[in-house]
Scaffold this motif. Structure first.
Motif, mmCIF file in Angstrom:
data_model
loop_
_atom_site.group_PDB
_atom_site.id
_atom_site.type_symbol
_atom_site.label_atom_id
_atom_site.label_comp_id
_atom_site.label_asym_id
_atom_site.label_seq_id
_atom_site.Cartn_x
_atom_site.Cartn_y
_atom_site.Cartn_z
ATOM 1 N N ILE A 1 0.840 -1.208 0.000
ATOM 2 C CA ILE A 1 0.000 0.000 0.000
ATOM 3 C C ILE A 1 0.871 1.254 0.000
ATOM 4 N N PHE A 2 1.923 1.265 0.793
ATOM 5 C CA PHE A 2 2.775 2.461 0.824
ATOM 6 C C PHE A 2 3.620 2.588 -0.445
ATOM 7 N N LYS A 3 3.884 1.484 -1.130
ATOM 8 C CA LYS A 3 4.509 1.588 -2.451
ATOM 9 C C LYS A 3 3.564 2.286 -3.422
ATOM 10 N N ARG A 4 2.274 1.924 -3.359
ATOM 11 C CA ARG A 4 1.281 2.568 -4.226
ATOM 12 C C ARG A 4 1.147 4.049 -3.895
ATOM 13 N N ILE A 5 1.137 4.361 -2.623
ATOM 14 C CA ILE A 5 1.018 5.761 -2.194
ATOM 15 C C ILE A 5 2.215 6.564 -2.688
ATOM 16 N N PHE A 6 3.413 6.007 -2.516
ATOM 17 C CA PHE A 6 4.637 6.705 -2.889
ATOM 18 C C PHE A 6 4.743 6.873 -4.402
ATOM 19 N N LYS A 7 4.408 5.821 -5.122
ATOM 20 C CA LYS A 7 4.491 5.857 -6.589
ATOM 21 C C LYS A 7 3.502 6.848 -7.176
ATOM 22 N N GLY A 8 2.319 6.938 -6.560
ATOM 23 C CA GLY A 8 1.277 7.798 -7.101
ATOM 24 C C GLY A 8 0.456 7.068 -8.146
ATOM 25 N N SER A 9 -0.436 7.803 -8.771
ATOM 26 C CA SER A 9 -1.414 7.170 -9.651
ATOM 27 C C SER A 9 -1.461 7.786 -11.045
ATOM 28 N N MET A 10 -0.386 8.428 -11.458
ATOM 29 C CA MET A 10 -0.340 8.975 -12.809
ATOM 30 C C MET A 10 -0.040 7.849 -13.804
ATOM 31 N N PRO A 11 -0.761 7.796 -14.933
ATOM 32 C CA PRO A 11 -0.609 6.678 -15.866
ATOM 33 C C PRO A 11 0.819 6.424 -16.338
ATOM 34 N N ALA A 12 1.575 7.473 -16.567
ATOM 35 C CA ALA A 12 2.936 7.287 -17.090
ATOM 36 C C ALA A 12 3.811 6.513 -16.115
ATOM 37 N N THR B 1 -5.223 -7.323 5.902
ATOM 38 C CA THR B 1 -5.131 -7.860 4.550
ATOM 39 C C THR B 1 -6.400 -8.541 4.064
ATOM 40 N N ASP B 2 -7.395 -8.745 4.944
ATOM 41 C CA ASP B 2 -8.622 -9.377 4.475
ATOM 42 C C ASP B 2 -9.834 -8.718 5.127
ATOM 43 N N LEU B 3 -10.964 -8.832 4.446
ATOM 44 C CA LEU B 3 -12.211 -8.262 4.944
ATOM 45 C C LEU B 3 -12.630 -8.960 6.227
ATOM 46 N N SER B 4 -13.040 -8.146 7.212
ATOM 47 C CA SER B 4 -13.484 -8.690 8.487
ATOM 48 C C SER B 4 -14.553 -7.763 9.055
ATOM 49 N N ALA B 5 -14.925 -7.986 10.318
ATOM 50 C CA ALA B 5 -15.961 -7.154 10.932
ATOM 51 C C ALA B 5 -15.820 -7.164 12.444
ATOM 52 N N PHE B 6 -16.214 -6.057 13.067
ATOM 53 C CA PHE B 6 -16.339 -6.008 14.523
ATOM 54 C C PHE B 6 -17.659 -6.659 14.952
ATOM 55 N N ASN B 7 -18.696 -6.373 14.175
ATOM 56 C CA ASN B 7 -20.038 -6.900 14.423
ATOM 57 C C ASN B 7 -20.829 -6.738 13.130
ATOM 58 N N LYS B 8 -22.122 -7.014 13.150
ATOM 59 C CA LYS B 8 -22.892 -7.007 11.909
ATOM 60 C C LYS B 8 -23.121 -5.606 11.344
ATOM 61 N N GLU B 9 -22.844 -4.553 12.153
ATOM 62 C CA GLU B 9 -23.016 -3.183 11.650
ATOM 63 C C GLU B 9 -21.707 -2.493 11.289
ATOM 64 N N ASN B 10 -20.568 -3.061 11.660
ATOM 65 C CA ASN B 10 -19.299 -2.355 11.480
ATOM 66 C C ASN B 10 -18.223 -3.291 10.924
ATOM 67 N N TYR B 11 -17.730 -2.935 9.724
ATOM 68 C CA TYR B 11 -16.773 -3.768 9.016
ATOM 69 C C TYR B 11 -15.332 -3.297 9.252
ATOM 70 N N ILE B 12 -14.417 -4.213 8.970
ATOM 71 C CA ILE B 12 -12.990 -3.878 8.884
ATOM 72 C C ILE B 12 -12.602 -4.098 7.424
ATOM 73 N N VAL B 13 -12.299 -3.010 6.721
ATOM 74 C CA VAL B 13 -12.105 -3.067 5.265
ATOM 75 C C VAL B 13 -10.646 -2.778 4.922
ATOM 76 N N PRO B 14 -9.975 -3.677 4.212
ATOM 77 C CA PRO B 14 -8.599 -3.419 3.779
ATOM 78 C C PRO B 14 -8.530 -2.274 2.768
ATOM 79 N N VAL B 15 -7.466 -1.514 2.821
ATOM 80 C CA VAL B 15 -7.300 -0.390 1.887
ATOM 81 C C VAL B 15 -7.336 -0.878 0.442
ATOM 82 N N TRP B 16 -6.769 -2.055 0.153
ATOM 83 C CA TRP B 16 -6.690 -2.516 -1.232
ATOM 84 C C TRP B 16 -8.056 -2.832 -1.838
ATOM 85 N N MET B 17 -9.102 -2.918 -1.004
ATOM 86 C CA MET B 17 -10.422 -3.237 -1.516
ATOM 87 C C MET B 17 -11.230 -2.011 -1.948
#
Length: 407
Positions: free
Chosen positions: A167-178, A390-406
């Motif tokens: 994730i920090f490689k993606r952040i550092f590299k940025g998102s410009m197509p070139a 690294t994977d989708l999870s949850a605290f309970n049925k109303e609150n998720y734990i979502v990975p940045v890559w998703m």
């Protein structure tokens, strides 16, 4: 440059069948022209760029002749240089009544909007293209980010799992197509050229009074405050400018599609709220370059790691909406008791609280502030903590734990 398929392509093709004019705005080098030229392949659509000074002069001094020489269907690039074209495009559109006759691109969002609203209201579809989203750059189908279970599960399909290091490689590299395509290997060289060649040129076209060194100092001070509430007086002090200059230059960066604001959620039942927006950059690679981080590793362990991760998450969520031709109704919450929620997503009458954490194992205590959104006329929907797990999870049925890559 190897072509990266853009999520907005299907929206472009759709509105081309429904509107006579398409205006695609966005900053330079994000791939507006590349995408439209790709979609033109095998068609009879013509192309002209107003970066060509002779074509620009003709468009400004004799727009009628310009449009006789460059007949629709046509793609006119960098149309902000000749707003004189808009009334003549309107005449052709009203006379011919053909869908998709004009594709227009521009790098100066708000100056374009003024001309369009005056001349082409009701005849034009407005779309915005930013730098690449995660789905475009690293694989996976893109859809608007929401917090229902089925949507979250579907986001995993075709995507590549990414840990904190990636994730920090993606952040550092940025998102410009070139850079993402691999055509340019050094982000530092690219962003140095981008600042001096593209941003500085466009900045000076909007304001002749700008000193290049002062502007670099200003945008650097701003990058160091990404994801923070905007403080005009502090920016003015650090950049050695007056407050009017700061406000003017912020307007220019917003006009060029470099930054955007997140405004505090406001409702008449939620009292004692702050009113100051937070500022974000569309591209974190530019932030990392401006703030002089030498590698993804130093960035991940440095003082800015939390704020630049938040910037990345918020910009990625915003892109998922822009890439569907939609507006993202996202805010932040902060009251004068210092209770804060990083992100509030408003959708279908519900408010979804989201916290962003640089952690792989966020604690459930994070959820304690979410009930501040519980008011009689509001409905709080599912919440989430977006983090480096690294994977989708949850605290309970109303609150998720979502990975940045998703996202």
């Amino acid at each position: 440059m190897s072509y990266i398929r853009r999520s907005l392509e299907k929206i472009v093709l759709q509105v081309t069948k429904e509107y006579p004019v398409l205006l695609l705005s966005g900053p330079r080098q994000v791939g507006k022209t590349t995408m439209l030229k790709k979609l033109m392949e095998g068609t009879v659509r013509n192309y002209v760029s107003l970066d060509d000074l002779q074509e620009r002069e003709l468009a400004r001094t004799d727009p009628e002749l310009f449009l006789q020489l460059h007949k629709p269907p046509i793609l006119i690039d960098e149309v902000q240089y000749a707003p004189e074209l808009f009334p003549y495009i309107k005449l052709i559109v009203d006379k011919e009544q053909n869908k998709g006759d004009f594709w227009l691109t521009g790098s100066q969002v708000f100056s374009l909007m003024r001309g369009v609203q005056e001349s082409l209201a009701g005849r034009v579809a407005l779309l915005s293209l930013s730098s690449l989203s995660q789905a475009e750059a690293y694989g996976g189908e893109e859809e608007m980010f929401t917090l229902d279970t089925e949507s979250l599960l579907s986001r995993k399909k075709g995507r590549k799992l990414a840990d904190a290091e990636e994730i920090f490689k993606r952040i550092f590299k940025g998102s410009m197509p070139a850079i993402v395509s691999g055509d340019i290997s050094s982000p530092g060289i690219f962003y140095n050229s981008y600042l001096s060649t593209y941003i500085e040129r466009d900045v000076k076209s909007l304001s002749d009074a700008i000193d290049s060194l002062k502007f670099l100092r200003f945008i650097t001070a701003l990058a160091a405050r990404c994801s923070q509430m905007l403080n005009i007086s502090e920016l003015a002090r650090d950049a050695e400018l007056n407050q009017k200059q700061v406000k003017d230059w912020l307007g220019i960066l917003e006009t060029l599609g470099i930054l955007f604001y997140l405004y505090p959620y406001s409702n008449n039942l939620l009292k004692r709220l702050v009113k100051t927006p937070k500022v974000y950059f569309y591209d974190t690679g530019l932030v990392a370059y401006l703030t002089k981080w030498s590698s993804p590793e130093t960035l991940a362990s440095g003082a800015m790691s939390g704020s630049i991760l938040e910037n990345y998450v918020v910009s990625e969520i915003r892109k998922t909406y822009l890439n569907q031709g939609k507006e993202a109704f996202i805010y932040y919450y902060r009251d004068k008791d210092a209770k804060e929620i990083d992100l509030v997503l408003e959708q279908d009458g519900e408010l979804h609280p989201i916290e962003i954490k640089k952690s792989a194992n966020p604690a459930s205590e994070i959820l304690r502030v979410f009930p501040v959104l519980d008011k009689p006329s509001l409905k709080r929907g599912n919440g989430a903590v977006i983090c480096l797990k690294t994977d989708l999870s949850a605290f309970n049925k109303e609150n998720y734990i979502v990975p940045v890559w998703m996202i």
